[in-house]
Design a protein around this motif. Sequence first.
Motif, short mmCIF file in Angstrom:
data_model
loop_
_atom_site.label_atom_id
_atom_site.label_comp_id
_atom_site.label_asym_id
_atom_site.label_seq_id
_atom_site.Cartn_x
_atom_site.Cartn_y
_atom_site.Cartn_z
N ALA A 17 0.82 -1.03 -0.14
CA ALA A 17 0.01 0.01 0.04
C ALA A 17 0.86 1.35 0.01
N MET A 18 0.43 2.39 -0.66
CA MET A 18 1.33 3.41 -0.75
C MET A 18 2.64 3.47 -1.23
N LYS A 19 2.91 2.22 -2.16
CA LYS A 19 3.92 1.81 -2.71
C LYS A 19 5.00 1.51 -1.81
N MET A 20 4.32 0.84 -0.61
CA MET A 20 5.31 0.43 0.57
C MET A 20 4.58 -0.96 0.65
N GLU A 21 5.42 -1.78 1.62
CA GLU A 21 5.16 -3.28 1.85
C GLU A 21 4.98 -3.09 3.35
N PHE A 22 3.76 -3.90 3.81
CA PHE A 22 3.58 -3.88 5.30
C PHE A 22 3.59 -5.40 5.79
N THR A 23 4.24 -5.63 6.56
CA THR A 23 4.16 -6.99 7.29
C THR A 23 3.22 -7.09 8.19
N VAL A 24 2.46 -8.13 8.15
CA VAL A 24 1.44 -8.43 9.06
C VAL A 24 1.79 -9.51 10.00
N ASN A 25 1.84 -9.49 11.10
CA ASN A 25 2.19 -10.61 11.84
C ASN A 25 1.20 -11.39 12.68
N SER A 26 1.45 -12.28 13.31
CA SER A 26 0.33 -13.51 13.67
C SER A 26 -0.01 -12.91 15.13
N PRO A 27 -1.41 -13.02 15.21
CA PRO A 27 -1.72 -12.45 16.73
C PRO A 27 -1.61 -13.51 17.91
N ALA A 28 -1.05 -14.73 17.63
CA ALA A 28 -1.04 -15.79 18.44
C ALA A 28 -0.46 -17.02 17.79
N ASP A 29 -0.32 -17.99 18.72
CA ASP A 29 0.21 -19.31 18.33
C ASP A 29 -0.99 -20.15 17.74
N GLY A 30 -0.71 -20.73 16.46
CA GLY A 30 -1.81 -21.54 16.05
C GLY A 30 -1.68 -21.92 14.77
N THR A 31 -2.63 -22.52 13.85
CA THR A 31 -2.62 -22.79 12.63
C THR A 31 -3.22 -21.38 11.66
N VAL A 32 -2.49 -21.23 10.73
CA VAL A 32 -2.98 -19.91 9.91
C VAL A 32 -3.78 -20.41 8.52
N HIS A 33 -4.96 -19.66 8.42
CA HIS A 33 -5.91 -19.79 7.47
C HIS A 33 -6.02 -18.67 6.87
N TYR A 34 -5.76 -18.49 5.55
CA TYR A 34 -5.67 -17.24 4.44
C TYR A 34 -6.95 -16.96 3.98
N GLY A 35 -7.51 -16.00 4.03
CA GLY A 35 -8.71 -15.34 3.30
C GLY A 35 -8.53 -14.57 2.25
N ALA A 36 -7.33 -14.43 1.79
CA ALA A 36 -7.04 -13.75 0.54
C ALA A 36 -5.75 -14.26 0.14
N LYS A 37 -5.72 -14.00 -1.37
CA LYS A 37 -4.50 -14.38 -2.29
C LYS A 37 -3.61 -13.44 -2.74
N VAL A 38 -2.49 -13.86 -3.19
CA VAL A 38 -1.66 -12.79 -3.75
C VAL A 38 -2.27 -12.10 -5.00
#
Length: 608
Positions: A573-594
Motif C-alpha cells: 500500500a502507498m508503494k510500500m510493503e507492510f508485514t502483518v504478524n500473527s496475533p497468536a500461536d496456532g494454525t494460519v488460514h488465509y482468506g485472501a490470495k496474492v
Amino acid sequence: MPKTAITDLILRDAHQSLLATRMTTADMLPCAGQLDRVGFWSLETWGGATFDSCIRFLNEDPWERIRRLKEAMPNTPMQMLLRGQNILGYRNYADDVVDKFVERAIANGVDVFRIFDALNDPRNLATAMQSVKKRGKHAQPSICYTISPVHTIDAYVSLAKELKQMDADSICIKDMAGLLKPFDAYELVGALKKATGLPIHLHSHATTGMSVATQLKGVEAGADMLDTTISSMSMGTSHSPTETLVEILQGTEYDTELDVKLLVEIAAYFREVRKKYRQFESLFVGADTRILLAQVPGGMLSNLEGQLKEQKAADKMDQVLDEIAVVQKDFGYPPLVTPTSQIVGTQAVFNVLFGSYKQLTKESLDLLVGRYGHTPAAPNSELVAQAVKTLKMEKAIDHRPADDIPNELDKLESELKEKLGVSSVNIDDVLTYALFPQPAMNFFKNREKGPVSFEAPETETLPPAKTEKPAAKPDRGDTDGPADYVVSVEGKDYAVTVRRGSAQGGSAGSQGATATPAPANAAPAAAPAPAAAEESVQGGHPVDAPVAGSVFKLLHNDGDQVAQDEPIIILEAMKMEFTVNSPADGTVHYGAKVGDAVDNGETIATVS
C-alpha cells in the motif's frame, strides 16, 4: 535563434501532478505532430512516475510508449527524469543495472537525461551521468531546491561546481514544491551562471502561485531554458502555462519565438483529453500557500491526497502536512522529491495515524543510517541510534551506498526467466522487473489484453466511466476483489466499483504492521502483533488488514503452524510493503490470495 528555450511537460510532469500520472499513450499520440512542430528545446515524455503508472494502472509497456512517441516526434528531443542511482524505483540499484537502463533508454528514444538525487548527493549521480555521457547524450544533473537552515546560496553554488566537474552539459534548478521565490530565483540563477558558465534550466511548480514570476526573474538573471506546460494542463500542482510565458517574453530580448496560435490549438486538444481523467483530478487546483510551510511538491501532494482517501483518513490532510515539516527536520532536511518525498510523507502519515515514530518504515531506517547517502544536515541522533539498533548495524555508513551493492543484472534476469518459465527474456522486461517486481509480473500476465482506456462523461454531473477494455489487474481466477462495471440506469451510464468482502472491526491498526518499501532488497522488519486479539466466532484470532492495499505475499502455506508475532502476510500500500504478524500461536488460514485488493480493517486471515 530564440533567447529562451522551452521544455514542455504536458506528456509527463503535468499529468503526473494533476491526474495521478494516468494519461495513456493513446491520448498523447493524436497531438504528437503538432507538438513536434512547435520547436521546443525538448519534450519531457518519460521517467518520474510514468513507468510505474504504465505497468501498475494502465497495462501499458513504458518502453513501447517512448518508442512510439519518438517515432511520432522525430524532430524534438525526448527528455526523461532519472532518479540517479534509484533509476525510477525506490531503492539504490547496482551500477550495472543503472548503466544498462541508460543504454536501453537511449536505444528506445531518450535524448536528454535530467538526473537528480533526492539528497543532492553527487555520488548518487555519478554512474548515471557517466552512462549518458559515454553514449553522447545530454546529461543534465539537477539541484533539488528546498528551504532550510542548511540550504543556502553558497551551498547550492558549491554543489553546482561539483556537477560541472562531473561533465554536466547543463544544470537544472528543480523547484518541485514551488518554494523558489522570484527574487531568490534571480539571485540563485545569477550565482550559478557566474560559478559554472553552464546553461541553467529552471523548473518550478505552480503550487504556491509564484511560478510565473519566479521564471520571469530567472530569465532576467540568465536562465537559458524554462519548464512550462500547455495551459489546459497547467497551474495548481502542475506548472506555469507555456502560452503565458511565451506571450510575456514575446518581443523582448528573451523571446522564445514559439507560435502561440499553434500552442493554443494544442491546449484545446488537451482540454478535451483532461475530461477523461476527472476521476483522478487533484483537489489542489489553485494556489495553496500551506505548501510554503509543508514544502510538499505537486506530485507528492496529489498522491498523498489519494493515499489518505484510500486509508479513509482524508480529513487528516492538514495534520499530515504539519507533521511532514517535523519529519523532514528529524531526517536531516532532505529535499522532498522521490523517493524522500515518499519516505517523509509516509512516515508523517504513520505518525499521525499511529503515534510519533511508533512505526518507522524500512525506508526511514535506511535514510537515517546513510543508505541513501548524505543528508543535508545530521538527522535526529536518537532516531539514528534507534535505526542502527533495529537494523543490527554497528554504526551508520558514510560511503557511497551503491558501493555495497554487487552487480545484480544477471541475477535479476535469471529470476525473471524462472518466474516466467522461459529460457530467454527481453532485456527491457528484465529492467521493468528490476524496478517493480510484483507490478511487473502482474503486467506481464495481462499485457496481451492491451492498455486500459478512458472515456469522458456524457455530462459534467456524471462520474467518468471506464470503457469495457480490461485494465491491468491481476489474474484472480474468481470473482473476488474490486471490479469495475459500467451500470446503466434509465439510459445513463455510471461507473461502479464492487469490492471484495466488507470491512470488519478489530483492525490490527498500528500494532500489527511494519512497513518496508516496495520493492525492497531485504525482507521487511518484523513488528509486534496485536497485544490482545479477540477470538472470532469460529474460535480463531482474526487477522485484519491494517491499511488498504493489496496482498503482496503470503509467507506460509495455508494450514501451517505459526507462532505469535511471526510474519504471515505482506501487504502493499502507498508503494510500500507492510508485514502483518500473527496475533497468536496456532494454525494460519488465509482468506485472501496474492494480488487481492483489501480494505482497511478487512479480515485477511485467521489463526486458530
